[in-house]
Scaffold this active site. Structure first.
Site, PDB file in Angstrom:
ATOM      1  N   TRP A  41      37.471  37.230  25.582  1.00  0.00           N
ATOM      2  CA  TRP A  41      37.075  37.225  26.729  1.00  0.00           C
ATOM      3  C   TRP A  41      36.313  38.666  26.343  1.00  0.00           C
ATOM      4  CZ3 TRP A  41      33.811  37.412  31.149  1.00  0.00           C
ATOM      5  CH2 TRP A  41      33.568  38.338  31.734  1.00  0.00           C
ATOM      6  N   SER A  43      34.724  41.244  27.258  1.00  0.00           N
ATOM      7  CA  SER A  43      34.709  42.041  28.128  1.00  0.00           C
ATOM      8  C   SER A  43      33.510  43.608  27.928  1.00  0.00           C
ATOM      9  CB  SER A  43      35.654  42.722  28.618  1.00  0.00           C
ATOM     10  OG  SER A  43      35.880  43.891  29.345  1.00  0.00           O
ATOM     11  N   GLY A  44      32.858  43.292  29.144  1.00  0.00           N
ATOM     12  CA  GLY A  44      31.865  45.184  29.266  1.00  0.00           C
ATOM     13  C   GLY A  44      32.832  45.748  29.626  1.00  0.00           C
ATOM     14  N   PHE A  45      33.817  45.367  30.862  1.00  0.00           N
ATOM     15  CA  PHE A  45      34.790  46.821  30.841  1.00  0.00           C
ATOM     16  C   PHE A  45      35.426  47.205  29.711  1.00  0.00           C
ATOM     17  CE2 PHE A  45      39.349  48.565  32.154  1.00  0.00           C
ATOM     18  CZ  PHE A  45      38.764  49.347  32.559  1.00  0.00           C
ATOM     19  N   ASP A  55      31.687  51.505  33.055  1.00  0.00           N
ATOM     20  CA  ASP A  55      31.382  49.921  32.773  1.00  0.00           C
ATOM     21  C   ASP A  55      30.409  50.529  33.818  1.00  0.00           C
ATOM     22  OD1 ASP A  55      30.733  47.565  32.705  1.00  0.00           O
ATOM     23  OD2 ASP A  55      32.862  46.497  33.257  1.00  0.00           O
ATOM     24  N   ASP A  82      30.714  38.410  28.696  1.00  0.00           N
ATOM     25  CA  ASP A  82      30.343  39.163  29.991  1.00  0.00           C
ATOM     26  C   ASP A  82      28.820  39.763  29.858  1.00  0.00           C
ATOM     27  OD1 ASP A  82      30.615  41.230  32.324  1.00  0.00           O
ATOM     28  OD2 ASP A  82      31.815  41.817  31.585  1.00  0.00           O
ATOM     29  N   ARG A 156      28.871  34.073  38.483  1.00  0.00           N
ATOM     30  CA  ARG A 156      29.621  35.181  39.347  1.00  0.00           C
ATOM     31  C   ARG A 156      29.153  36.000  40.185  1.00  0.00           C
ATOM     32  NH1 ARG A 156      32.864  40.184  35.881  1.00  0.00           N
ATOM     33  NH2 ARG A 156      33.240  41.761  37.537  1.00  0.00           N
ATOM     34  N   HIS A 187      35.342  37.188  41.790  1.00  0.00           N
ATOM     35  CA  HIS A 187      36.239  38.628  41.646  1.00  0.00           C
ATOM     36  C   HIS A 187      36.711  38.952  43.228  1.00  0.00           C
ATOM     37  CE1 HIS A 187      37.873  40.802  38.832  1.00  0.00           C
ATOM     38  NE2 HIS A 187      37.105  41.897  38.786  1.00  0.00           N
TER      39      HIS A 187
HETATM   40  C1  SPV Z   1      35.418  43.025  32.242  1.00  0.00           C
HETATM   41  O1  SPV Z   1      36.388  43.032  31.986  1.00  0.00           O
HETATM   42  O2  SPV Z   1      34.197  43.616  32.396  1.00  0.00           O
HETATM   43  C2  SPV Z   1      35.006  42.830  33.866  1.00  0.00           C
HETATM   44  C3  SPV Z   1      35.298  42.029  34.656  1.00  0.00           C
HETATM   45  O3  SPV Z   1      33.665  41.619  33.703  1.00  0.00           O
HETATM   46  S1  SPV Z   1      36.097  43.550  35.825  1.00  0.00           S
HETATM   47  O4  SPV Z   1      36.031  44.797  34.763  1.00  0.00           O
HETATM   48  O5  SPV Z   1      37.427  43.652  36.301  1.00  0.00           O
HETATM   49  O6  SPV Z   1      34.868  43.240  36.399  1.00  0.00           O
HETATM   50 MG    MG Z   2      32.409  43.315  33.057  1.00  0.00          MG
END
Ligand code: SPV
Ligand code: MG
Length: 291
Positions: A41, A43-45, A55, A82, A156, A187
């Protein structure tokens, strides 16, 4: 599309559930692969956190894309990228999907939040969604932009995160499926799986569901599988949290002890980093090519 060692579509088509782990850089992506997950993943976060930033759409598409491309270069697992809101409107989505597919992603997740977005799990976060019509246009743009029909477009909805309720979440999921999404990511930030389980039990579409059970860790893989509709389970931020835990513990011990004498046998030896860096290959190539 980049050749991968695991095929997400076939796992899901065979009734399986792909287990995907977050990564924030090529090294963490490599560790995801070695651990035995089915995919990465991007991930953006995690990437925002690794940059020391919130984020909230601060990191640019080009930065996240470069990081994702480097992950793709060092691993053979499929990468689910993401891409947040797609970095703007449907025109931005066209460009984003082309870029991520070319850079080696196997899938993109695009969320129905307004750009700039606010991270989903934060208490009291501002969560503004775009209209269903606008987001359908973005999903259609994503579908039309992909070159390989195997490339997955995951839509999403943040309707539950935004507190808009289950009916709105279901209506949005149905609309996004009708617009051509291959899967629906739903989510939730509730501390128990009830909200997600209720949504999944009422889901009447054909698309497999994707979940990110960070807030409700009681949702084990076995429990998720038993719901019968989940195709992908994403562990959303456990790479960056594990990294922070590890560094905080080791750094504070070094400060406390006034030296590295007590941590040396608690962390991997330098040889392990050499292995990950493939120093054996470097040596072999030196012997072969350096004159
Ligand atoms: C990410 O991991 O960037 C997500 C999941 O989008 S969350 O941070 O839970 O939104
Ligand atoms: Mg994200």
């Amino acid at each position: 599309m980049r050749k991968t060692s695991v095929d997400l579509r076939s796992i899901i088509a065979d009734g399986g559930m792909a287990r995907i782990m977050a990564a924030h850089d090529p090294l963490s992506a490599m560790l995801v692969q070695e651990a035995g997950f089915d995919g990465i993943w991007a991930s953006g976060f995690e990437y925002s956190a690794a940059m020391g930033l919130a984020d909230v759409s601060l990191v640019s598409m080009a930065e996240h894309l470069t990081n994702m491309r480097n992950m793709a270069d060092r691993t053979t697992l499929p990468i689910i990228a993401d891409v947040d809101t797609g970095y703007g409107n449907a025109i931005n989505v066209l460009h984003t999907v082309r870029q991520y597919e070319t850079a080696g992603a196997a899938a993109v997740v695009i969320e129905d939040k307004m750009f700039p977005k606010v991270t989903s799990l934060v208490e009291g976060g501002r969560q503004d969604l775009v209209s269903v019509g606008e987001f359908k246009g973005k999903v259609e743009a994503a579908v039309s932009a992909r070159k390989d029909p195997e490339f997955l477009i995951i839509a999403r909805t943040e309707a539950l995160i935004a507190g808009l309720g289950e009916q709105e979440a279901l209506a949005r999921a149905r609309a996004y499926e009708a617009a051509g999404a291959d899967m629906i990511l739903i989510h939730s930030k509730q501390k128990t799986p009830d909200e997600i389980e209720s949504f999944i039990n009422k889901w009447d579409g054909k698309s497999p569901i994707v979940i990110v059970p960070t807030a409700y860790p009681q949702m084990t893989e076995a429990r998720a599988k038993s719901l019968g509709k989940i195709g992908v389970l994403i562990y959303g931020n456990h790479a960056v949290r594990a990294a922070v835990t590890g560094m905080q513990q080791v750094f504070s011990q070094i400060i406390h002890d006034g030296g590295i004498q007590n941590v040396d046998n608690k962390i991997v030896p330098v040889a392990e980093i050499f292995r990950l860096q493939q120093m054996d290959d470097v040596k072999a190539n030196e012997a072969r090519f350096l004159r």
